[in-house]
Scaffold this active site. Structure first.
Site, PDB file in Angstrom:
ATOM      1  N   ARG A 163     103.303  18.964 -53.246  1.00 34.81           N
ATOM      2  CA  ARG A 163     104.322  18.843 -54.287  1.00 34.81           C
ATOM      3  C   ARG A 163     103.678  18.851 -55.667  1.00 34.81           C
ATOM      4  O   ARG A 163     102.652  18.202 -55.887  1.00 34.81           O
ATOM      5  CB  ARG A 163     105.117  17.542 -54.094  1.00 34.81           C
ATOM      6  CG  ARG A 163     106.321  17.415 -55.032  1.00 34.81           C
ATOM      7  CD  ARG A 163     107.077  16.128 -54.769  1.00 34.81           C
ATOM      8  NE  ARG A 163     106.270  14.957 -55.146  1.00 34.81           N
ATOM      9  CZ  ARG A 163     106.709  13.706 -55.032  1.00 34.81           C
ATOM     10  NH1 ARG A 163     107.911  13.472 -54.531  1.00 34.81           N
ATOM     11  NH2 ARG A 163     105.927  12.702 -55.390  1.00 34.81           N
ATOM     12  N   TYR A 182      73.334  51.646 -65.898  1.00 35.80           N
ATOM     13  CA  TYR A 182      73.586  51.514 -64.464  1.00 35.80           C
ATOM     14  C   TYR A 182      73.023  50.183 -63.955  1.00 35.80           C
ATOM     15  O   TYR A 182      73.662  49.490 -63.151  1.00 35.80           O
ATOM     16  CB  TYR A 182      72.948  52.681 -63.708  1.00 35.80           C
ATOM     17  CG  TYR A 182      73.277  52.705 -62.231  1.00 35.80           C
ATOM     18  CD1 TYR A 182      74.422  53.339 -61.766  1.00 35.80           C
ATOM     19  CD2 TYR A 182      72.437  52.095 -61.298  1.00 35.80           C
ATOM     20  CE1 TYR A 182      74.727  53.370 -60.414  1.00 35.80           C
ATOM     21  CE2 TYR A 182      72.728  52.107 -59.948  1.00 35.80           C
ATOM     22  CZ  TYR A 182      73.876  52.754 -59.506  1.00 35.80           C
ATOM     23  OH  TYR A 182      74.176  52.766 -58.164  1.00 35.80           O
ATOM     24  N   ASP A 242      76.953  60.912 -67.380  1.00 37.63           N
ATOM     25  CA  ASP A 242      76.884  61.190 -65.953  1.00 37.63           C
ATOM     26  C   ASP A 242      77.653  62.477 -65.636  1.00 37.63           C
ATOM     27  O   ASP A 242      78.833  62.625 -65.990  1.00 37.63           O
ATOM     28  CB  ASP A 242      77.471  60.020 -65.166  1.00 37.63           C
ATOM     29  CG  ASP A 242      77.296  60.172 -63.676  1.00 37.63           C
ATOM     30  OD1 ASP A 242      76.238  59.775 -63.164  1.00 37.63           O
ATOM     31  OD2 ASP A 242      78.222  60.706 -63.032  1.00 37.63           O
ATOM     32  N   TRP A 280      71.218  55.985 -69.453  1.00 35.64           N
ATOM     33  CA  TRP A 280      71.895  56.041 -68.152  1.00 35.64           C
ATOM     34  C   TRP A 280      71.330  54.976 -67.226  1.00 35.64           C
ATOM     35  O   TRP A 280      72.079  54.222 -66.594  1.00 35.64           O
ATOM     36  CB  TRP A 280      71.732  57.428 -67.537  1.00 35.64           C
ATOM     37  CG  TRP A 280      72.541  57.653 -66.292  1.00 35.64           C
ATOM     38  CD1 TRP A 280      73.760  58.257 -66.191  1.00 35.64           C
ATOM     39  CD2 TRP A 280      72.192  57.249 -64.947  1.00 35.64           C
ATOM     40  NE1 TRP A 280      74.192  58.266 -64.883  1.00 35.64           N
ATOM     41  CE2 TRP A 280      73.246  57.646 -64.092  1.00 35.64           C
ATOM     42  CE3 TRP A 280      71.090  56.590 -64.387  1.00 35.64           C
ATOM     43  CZ2 TRP A 280      73.236  57.418 -62.719  1.00 35.64           C
ATOM     44  CZ3 TRP A 280      71.078  56.340 -63.011  1.00 35.64           C
ATOM     45  CH2 TRP A 280      72.139  56.765 -62.197  1.00 35.64           C
TER      46      TRP A 280
END
Length: 491
Positions: free
Chosen positions: A45, A431, A447, A427
């Site tokens: 409750r 990554y 990419d 890149w």
């Protein structure tokens, strides 16, 4: 509302009134009249607003004198996704505490990893999370102990030390205080056991959970000797603080439901003290703290990504169990196909990885550690000389601590450190940020696969509108290119 700092009391109470499971793990509700704390979705409750306080962590509720609800098990929830979004000091510290760093190196070691004095870090965590580093570590030990008690047949003495407690007395007192039950009483309520020497756990995740596509990604990139996969499951070796280990995961789609679900994991560990670290590292791999509904609502409204998001709800960003390994594998994969990268990585493992015994067929080695690779002659590596020199240079920086990938340092600092290394470009750095550091907003605009899919969809690489979830946008762009997990070869 945010899980760190100041909680919005009115917003928290509305979430409790609606039993909104999206906030499980984001904050905790403490009830003065009962002396217990619950997750927001607890089926009990709803207490009167005047009788509740809200806490950013379970440890904060413990420190205020509350014990965990035995009905909703508030500590058995994913962590807060906001820690990954903000990546502030509190969030970074929580990741290291969950990995067991305080148990291994003390508060001084934790402070050193995040770049603060122990005193200042204690003040900051108390202000932001409502608990000291020691209290947060204690809460982690208690939760680890409860999982082991309820899901394994380990003797309770072994459970105590596996969870990181210094003594059986401390173990007993802590569990009685937090759960209002002795270890023996908790074991009497367990739902499952372990077999064959394995430690079975159920790692909580929010729904929906695109488990099959996570499996497909991991299987497509697996390194022979270190990882194996087949329809429905994935397994790999683990290089843990006290010795080697193995994990086997059952990965299936879990549709959107009332809130959290779980992924079944089986661990085989050389040293039980690594139990908590193993569980935390696999949770990173699963992206277990992600809030998929928030991500999908944001990206699903985009005209370019919308159809992709609706086709694969709950797509995760695969994380890692070892940041150094992820970085090395990323350098290996520069400018070569995934298949070529797997072949080269497999040769590296066979030549320089540490052999291990594993109950899972096909798992034979740990991935080579940074110190080992730092001592390799680049001319002997099965790759172009420039990339070999980049790999050995990266390994040297990881080995001497110039670059640290344990989610403790600031992400921007780590990216700059990576970019300073010869042969590491944007890149690779981004990554690594996405997978090793758990960055939810990394993107790889150069990419070629991303450019091709975007061109087919009629979009552009202007991705500002996808913030702060660009890592997930990237996964949706890659997802159509990912092959299904192949069936295991017959032997």
């Amino acid at each position: 509302m945010t899980p760190t700092g100041h909680l919005d009391t009115e917003a928290c109470y509305r979430a409790v009134q609606s039993r909104d499971r999206r906030f499980d793990g984001v904050f905790y509700t403490a009830v003065r009249t009962t002396g217990i704390y619950c997750r927001p979705s607890c089926p009990a409750r709803t207490p009167a607003e005047r009788n509740v306080t809200f806490h950013a962590t379970a440890a904060s509720a413990h420190a205020a004198g509350y014990r965990a609800c035995r009905r909703c098990l508030p500590d058995a929830t994913p962590g807060s996704p906001e820690w990954d979004v903000a990546a502030d000091v509190a969030g970074r510290a929580m990741r290291l505490i969950a990995d067991g760093l305080v148990d291994r190196e003390g508060v001084e070691g934790l402070a050193r990893r995040v770049g603060y004095t122990p005193r200042h870090l204690g003040r900051l965590l108390t202000q932001e999370l409502g608990a000291t580093p020691l209290s947060l570590a204690r809460a982690r030990r208690a939760q680890s102990a409860r999982v082991l008690i309820e899901t394994t047949d380990l003797p309770l003495t072994d459970v105590a030390f596996a969870a990181g407690f210094a003594s059986v007395r401390q173990f007993n007192e802590t569990l009685r205080e937090i759960y209002a039950a002795s270890p023996s009483e908790l074991r009497g309520t367990r739902a499952a056991g372990s077999s064959g020497g394995a430690i079975a756990m159920r790692l909580p995740v929010r729904t929906p959970f695109a488990g099959r596509r996570l499996l497909d990604f991991l299987a497509f990139h697996l390194v022979p000797g270190v990882e194996v996969a087949a329809p429905g499951w994935y397994a790999r070796t683990l290089d843990l603080p006290h010795g080697p280990g193995t994990v086997r995961l059952e990965l299936a789609d879990i549709p959107a439901g009332p809130g959290t679900a779980s992924v079944r994991a089986e661990f085989w560990l050389h040293d039980l003290r690594d139990t908590a670290a193993a569980g935390e590292r696999v949770r990173r791999l699963l992206d277990a703290d992600c809030d998929p509904r928030a991500v999908d609502e944001h990206l699903g409204a985009d005209p370019v990504l919308g159809d992709l998001v609706r086709a694969t709800p709950g797509l995760r960003v695969p994380g890692q169990v070892d940041g150094d390994e992820t970085a090395v594998r990323t350098v290996i994969g520069q400018q070569v196909s995934v298949t070529g990268a797997r072949t080269v990585a497999g040769r590296l493992v066979a030549a320089h990885g540490r052999p291990v015994d594993s109950p899972v067929a096909g798992l034979t080695h740990l991935f080579p550690d940074a110190a080992t690779l730092a001592g390799v002659d680049p001319e002997t590596l099965p790759m172009p000389r420039a990339r070999g020199r980049a790999l050995v240079g990266l390994a040297s920086a990881l080995a001497d601590g110039s670059v640290v990938l344990d989610r403790g340092p600031d992400r921007d600092d780590v990216r700059r450190s990576l970019m300073d290394l010869p042969g590491i470009g944007a890149w690779t750095a981004d990554y690594v940020a996405m997978r090793a550091l758990g960055h939810p907003d990394a993107f790889l605009p150069t990419d070629l696969a991303v450019r091709r899919v975007l061109a087919d969809l009629g979009g552009s690489v202007d991705t500002e509108r996808w913030r702060p979830w660009r890592s997930y946008a990237l996964m949706h762009l890659w997802n159509p290119l990912m092959p299904d997990t192949p069936a295991p070869k017959e032997t």
